[in-house]
Design a protein around this motif. Structure first.
Motif, short mmCIF file in Angstrom:
data_model
loop_
_atom_site.label_atom_id
_atom_site.label_comp_id
_atom_site.label_asym_id
_atom_site.label_seq_id
_atom_site.Cartn_x
_atom_site.Cartn_y
_atom_site.Cartn_z
N ASP A 86 0.83 -1.21 0.00
CA ASP A 86 0.00 0.00 0.00
C ASP A 86 0.86 1.26 0.00
N ILE A 87 1.92 1.27 0.80
CA ILE A 87 2.82 2.42 0.85
C ILE A 87 3.56 2.59 -0.47
N ALA A 88 3.95 1.48 -1.09
CA ALA A 88 4.62 1.55 -2.39
C ALA A 88 3.69 2.16 -3.44
N VAL A 89 2.42 1.78 -3.42
CA VAL A 89 1.44 2.35 -4.35
C VAL A 89 1.28 3.85 -4.07
N ALA A 90 1.18 4.22 -2.81
CA ALA A 90 1.01 5.64 -2.44
C ALA A 90 2.21 6.48 -2.87
N THR A 91 3.42 5.99 -2.62
CA THR A 91 4.60 6.77 -3.00
C THR A 91 4.75 6.83 -4.52
N SER A 92 4.38 5.76 -5.22
CA SER A 92 4.43 5.79 -6.69
C SER A 92 3.48 6.85 -7.24
N TRP A 93 2.30 6.97 -6.61
CA TRP A 93 1.35 7.98 -7.05
C TRP A 93 1.93 9.38 -6.83
N LEU A 94 2.54 9.60 -5.67
CA LEU A 94 3.14 10.91 -5.40
C LEU A 94 4.26 11.23 -6.37
N GLU A 95 5.07 10.23 -6.71
CA GLU A 95 6.16 10.45 -7.67
C GLU A 95 5.62 10.88 -9.03
N ALA A 96 4.44 10.41 -9.40
CA ALA A 96 3.85 10.75 -10.69
C ALA A 96 3.00 12.02 -10.65
N CYS A 97 2.79 12.56 -9.46
CA CYS A 97 1.92 13.72 -9.27
C CYS A 97 2.62 15.00 -9.73
N ASP A 98 1.99 15.74 -10.64
CA ASP A 98 2.59 16.97 -11.16
C ASP A 98 2.78 18.04 -10.08
N GLU A 99 1.93 18.03 -9.04
CA GLU A 99 2.02 19.05 -8.00
C GLU A 99 3.17 18.82 -7.03
N VAL A 100 3.82 17.66 -7.12
CA VAL A 100 4.87 17.30 -6.17
C VAL A 100 6.20 17.17 -6.90
N GLN A 101 7.18 17.91 -6.45
CA GLN A 101 8.54 17.81 -6.99
C GLN A 101 9.49 17.68 -5.81
N GLY A 102 10.34 16.69 -5.82
CA GLY A 102 11.33 16.57 -4.75
C GLY A 102 11.17 15.32 -3.93
N PRO A 103 11.82 15.32 -2.76
CA PRO A 103 11.87 14.10 -1.94
C PRO A 103 10.51 13.75 -1.33
N LEU A 104 10.35 12.47 -1.05
CA LEU A 104 9.15 11.97 -0.40
C LEU A 104 9.52 11.43 0.97
N GLY A 105 8.58 11.51 1.89
CA GLY A 105 8.79 10.96 3.22
C GLY A 105 7.56 10.22 3.69
N ILE A 106 7.68 9.59 4.84
CA ILE A 106 6.55 8.92 5.46
C ILE A 106 6.55 9.30 6.93
N VAL A 107 5.37 9.55 7.47
CA VAL A 107 5.25 9.95 8.85
C VAL A 107 4.10 9.19 9.50
N GLY A 108 4.28 8.85 10.74
CA GLY A 108 3.25 8.15 11.48
C GLY A 108 3.81 7.71 12.82
N HIS A 109 2.94 7.18 13.64
CA HIS A 109 3.39 6.61 14.91
C HIS A 109 2.68 5.28 15.10
#
Length: 118
Positions: A86-109
């Motif tokens: 699920d996280i791999a799918v989510a990060t892949s979507w962000l990588e393809a998102c035109d509104e997002v440029q640069g590094p990706l992170g994950i946050v949670g507890h």
């Protein structure tokens, strides 16, 4: 398919980086993305809203077994494997998102931190 909410800051069209925000387990499968987005549950858990308000695009998924993904099965995988997918799918979507440029992170507890470290 991974049900998600995308909280995109409204200050401009392109942002440097983005995060995936993952909810805690807390034995509550009825909540997922909606709690982090401030739509249901404990308002103190709405940290995805705070991230977006501070200018960080934030994608909030429902991991396998939670909220809109409660009825999905692991498909022969472990639950941890399903969450990692699920996280791999989510990060892949962000990588393809035109509104997002640069590094990706994950946050949670709790479960969010466990998934983020896998």
């Amino acid at each position: 398919m991974v049900p998600c909410l995308f909280l995109n800051p409204i200050d401009d069209d392109h942002h440097v980086g983005a995060v995936v925000a993952v909810r805690q387990h807390a034995g509550n499968y009825a909540l997922g993305k909606s709690e982090l987005a401030g739509l249901e549950g404990d308002p103190q858990m709405a940290f995805a809203v705070e991230l977006a308000e501070s200018g960080v695009p934030t994608l909030v998924p429902d991991l396998l077994g939670f909220e809109d993904a409660q009825d999905l099965m692991a498909g022969g995988s472990t639950l941890q494997g399903g969450h990692t997918r699920d996280i791999a799918v989510a990060t892949s979507w962000l990588e393809a998102c035109d509104e997002v440029q640069g590094p990706l992170g994950i946050v949670g507890h709790s479960l969010g931190a466990q998934v983020g470290c896998s």
